[in-house]
Design an enzyme around this catalytic site. Structure first.
Site, PDB file in Angstrom:
ATOM      1  N   ARG A  26       0.815  -1.123   0.018  1.00  0.00           N
ATOM      2  CA  ARG A  26       0.066  -0.074  -0.127  1.00  0.00           C
ATOM      3  C   ARG A  26       0.827   1.272  -0.088  1.00  0.00           C
ATOM      4  NH1 ARG A  26      -3.058  -0.645   5.645  1.00  0.00           N
ATOM      5  NH2 ARG A  26      -3.096  -2.932   4.934  1.00  0.00           N
ATOM      6  N   VAL A 134     -25.507  25.738   2.178  1.00  0.00           N
ATOM      7  CA  VAL A 134     -26.781  26.006   3.024  1.00  0.00           C
ATOM      8  C   VAL A 134     -27.349  24.548   2.737  1.00  0.00           C
ATOM      9  CG1 VAL A 134     -27.429  28.242   1.953  1.00  0.00           C
ATOM     10  CG2 VAL A 134     -27.937  26.180   0.499  1.00  0.00           C
ATOM     11  N   CYS A 190     -27.568  14.662  11.595  1.00  0.00           N
ATOM     12  CA  CYS A 190     -28.478  15.250  10.769  1.00  0.00           C
ATOM     13  C   CYS A 190     -29.802  14.443  10.859  1.00  0.00           C
ATOM     14  CB  CYS A 190     -28.075  15.202   9.352  1.00  0.00           C
ATOM     15  SG  CYS A 190     -29.495  15.422   8.151  1.00  0.00           S
ATOM     16  N   THR A 192     -32.886  15.687   9.045  1.00  0.00           N
ATOM     17  CA  THR A 192     -33.531  16.067   7.899  1.00  0.00           C
ATOM     18  C   THR A 192     -34.374  15.029   7.336  1.00  0.00           C
ATOM     19  OG1 THR A 192     -31.779  17.733   7.153  1.00  0.00           O
ATOM     20  CG2 THR A 192     -33.569  17.137   5.523  1.00  0.00           C
ATOM     21  N   GLY A 224     -20.947  14.017   3.857  1.00  0.00           N
ATOM     22  CA  GLY A 224     -21.899  13.338   4.932  1.00  0.00           C
ATOM     23  C   GLY A 224     -21.969  12.105   4.702  1.00  0.00           C
ATOM     24  N   ALA A 292     -37.795  24.444  12.174  1.00  0.00           N
ATOM     25  CA  ALA A 292     -37.753  23.224  13.195  1.00  0.00           C
ATOM     26  C   ALA A 292     -36.009  22.794  13.191  1.00  0.00           C
ATOM     27  CB  ALA A 292     -38.400  21.850  12.998  1.00  0.00           C
TER      28      ALA A 292
HETATM   29  P1  5GP Z   1     -20.912  13.543   8.887  1.00  0.00           P
HETATM   30  O1  5GP Z   1     -19.741  13.342   8.109  1.00  0.00           O
HETATM   31  O2  5GP Z   1     -21.017  13.640  10.279  1.00  0.00           O
HETATM   32  O3  5GP Z   1     -21.604  12.236   8.452  1.00  0.00           O
HETATM   33  O4  5GP Z   1     -21.692  14.627   8.004  1.00  0.00           O
HETATM   34  C1  5GP Z   1     -21.123  16.013   7.943  1.00  0.00           C
HETATM   35  C2  5GP Z   1     -22.350  16.963   7.166  1.00  0.00           C
HETATM   36  O5  5GP Z   1     -23.446  16.746   7.807  1.00  0.00           O
HETATM   37  C3  5GP Z   1     -21.767  18.281   7.212  1.00  0.00           C
HETATM   38  O6  5GP Z   1     -20.673  18.533   6.277  1.00  0.00           O
HETATM   39  C4  5GP Z   1     -23.091  18.760   6.823  1.00  0.00           C
HETATM   40  O7  5GP Z   1     -23.425  18.628   5.246  1.00  0.00           O
HETATM   41  C5  5GP Z   1     -24.211  17.899   7.376  1.00  0.00           C
HETATM   42  N1  5GP Z   1     -24.811  18.435   8.588  1.00  0.00           N
HETATM   43  C6  5GP Z   1     -23.992  19.077   9.642  1.00  0.00           C
HETATM   44  N2  5GP Z   1     -24.786  19.714  10.517  1.00  0.00           N
HETATM   45  C7  5GP Z   1     -25.870  19.315  10.296  1.00  0.00           C
HETATM   46  C8  5GP Z   1     -27.334  19.621  10.713  1.00  0.00           C
HETATM   47  O8  5GP Z   1     -27.477  20.070  12.019  1.00  0.00           O
HETATM   48  N3  5GP Z   1     -28.275  19.261   9.842  1.00  0.00           N
HETATM   49  C9  5GP Z   1     -28.296  18.515   8.660  1.00  0.00           C
HETATM   50  N4  5GP Z   1     -29.302  18.141   8.106  1.00  0.00           N
HETATM   51  N5  5GP Z   1     -26.918  18.275   8.186  1.00  0.00           N
HETATM   52  C10 5GP Z   1     -26.026  18.474   9.057  1.00  0.00           C
END
Ligand code: 5GP
Length: 352
Positions: A26, A134, A190, A192, A224, A292
């Site tokens: 590697r 956003v 998240c 959502t 994410g 929310a």
């Molecule tokens: P992870 O690597 O922790 O799975 O995801 C990180 C990503 O989660 C961030 O870059 C952003 O896009 C998303 N994220 C961060 N905070 C929030 C939140 O409060 N709500 C939502 N819907 N997404 C979030």
């Protein structure tokens, strides 16, 4: 109403099929990438992993660490730092490893303008990479904002998001984004998908969005849903040019948060989504009435030095490349065949 019948997949729904390889170790694998951005004309050279612009992850301490470790990883630094602190960082450490983050509010633009007018910017060490972030990148207002920033900053590399479908990736690239950030709902903190019912399985989103972006000489950042190093290999295998990490980098000594200790002496760090109640209380003095919270707050074990975590992530990625015979990260997606390992998507909402 319409139902799309074709199955969409998450990282957990696939594995990467091994392939014959001439690689002996590697160590022979190069996981850095070199990109030339469509609009800014700048070149990226480094390991294309970005720490998310979240409290406890997108910190200046993390940026400093990446600036010093020489691998070329970068940080989308949270927009909640004071202007003075941001400028002091850029003046001392330069701009190689840092994306300046903003939302679409006029307050964010005013702070950006103040930075752009400063001596640090004029000295050539200032903002050269902007992350316009956003939760919902589908609004016309957002597209107009990206165009406005592109007109204002023709030589700045712009990353914008988040979206999850090809047509919106194309619109953002054509509006001036060099990199489109992909992911709605997969984040570790998240909510959502639970709160709104909206989302898109991340592996399929990355595959479809990368295809759309690459056709226009744009790039995508898979944002994410990575929980283990193998998920990064799957994201790059799916065509991601960058991968953004939140939870996987949280809880270390670079998080700049408080470390709590329980009665057994175990240490914990509080980690939260940037639209959670915790974040809104901290940065905006409460949850606005019309919205929310779409993020949660969790307590995670304190993980100390980040070096071991980084070794795991980078080692895992290098090893994935050797399993499919990719000498460079660049070859990984060409050499990736995914095997579906689940029959149905059981738990798109993640564990809570
Ligand atoms: P992870 O690597 O922790 O799975 O995801 C990180 C990503 O989660 C961030 O870059 C952003 O896009 C998303 N994220 C961060 N905070 C929030 C939140 O409060 N709500 C939502 N819907 N997404 C979030």
């Amino acid at each position: 109403m319409r139902i799309e019948e074709d199955v969409k997949l998450d990282y957990k729904d696939v594995l990467i099929r091994p392939k014959r390889s001439t690689l002996a170790s590697r160590r022979e694998v190069d996981i850095s990438r070199r990109y030339k951005f469509k609009w800014s004309g700048h070149t990226f050279d480094g390991i294309p992993i970005i720490a998310a612009n979240m409290d406890g992850v997108g910190t200046l301490s993390m940026a400093k660490y990446f600036a010093e470790d020489g691998n070329g990883l970068s940080v989308a630094v949270t927009k909640h730092y004071a202007l003075d602190d941001l400028q002091a960082y850029y003046a001392e450490h330069g701009n190689r490893n840092i994306w300046y983050s903003i939302g679409v509010s006029e307050k964010d633009v005013e702070k950006l303008d103040a930075f752009l007018a400063s001596d640090v910017q004029k000295g050539g060490n200032g903002i050269d990479k902007l992350c316009i972030d956003v939760a919902n990148g589908y609004s016309e207002h957002f597209v107009e904002f990206v165009k406005r920033m592109r007109d204002k900053l023709p030589e700045t590399t712009i990353m914008a998001g988040n979206v999850v479908t090809g047509e919106m990736v194309e619109e953002l690239v054509l509006s001036g984004a060099d990199v489109v950030k992909v992911g709605i709902g997969p984040g570790s903190v998240c909510t959502t998908r639970k709160m709104t019912g909206v989302g898109y399985p991340q592996l399929s989103a990355v595959i479809e969005c990368a295809d759309a972006a690459h056709g226009l000489k744009g790039f995508v950042c898979a944002d994410g849903g990575c929980t283990v190093p193998g998920d990064l290999a799957k994201a790059f295998g799916a065509g991601a040019d960058f991968v953004m990490l939140g939870g996987m980098l949280a809880g270390h000594d670079l998080c700049e948060g408080s470390i709590d200790e329980d009665e057994n002496g175990d240490k914990f760090v509080t980690f939260y989504g940037m639209s959670s109640d915790t974040a809104m209380q901290k940065h905006s003095g409460g949850v606005a009435e019309y919205r929310a919270s779409e993020g949660k707050t969790v307590r995670i074990p304190y993980r100390g030095d980040i070096a071991e975590t980084m070794q795991g992530i980078l080692g895992g990625l290098r090893s994935a490349c050797t399993y499919v015979g990719a000498v460079e990260l660049k070859e990984l997606s060409k050499r990736t065949t995914f095997i579906r390992v689940t029959q149905q998507i059981n738990n798109v909402f993640g564990t809570s």
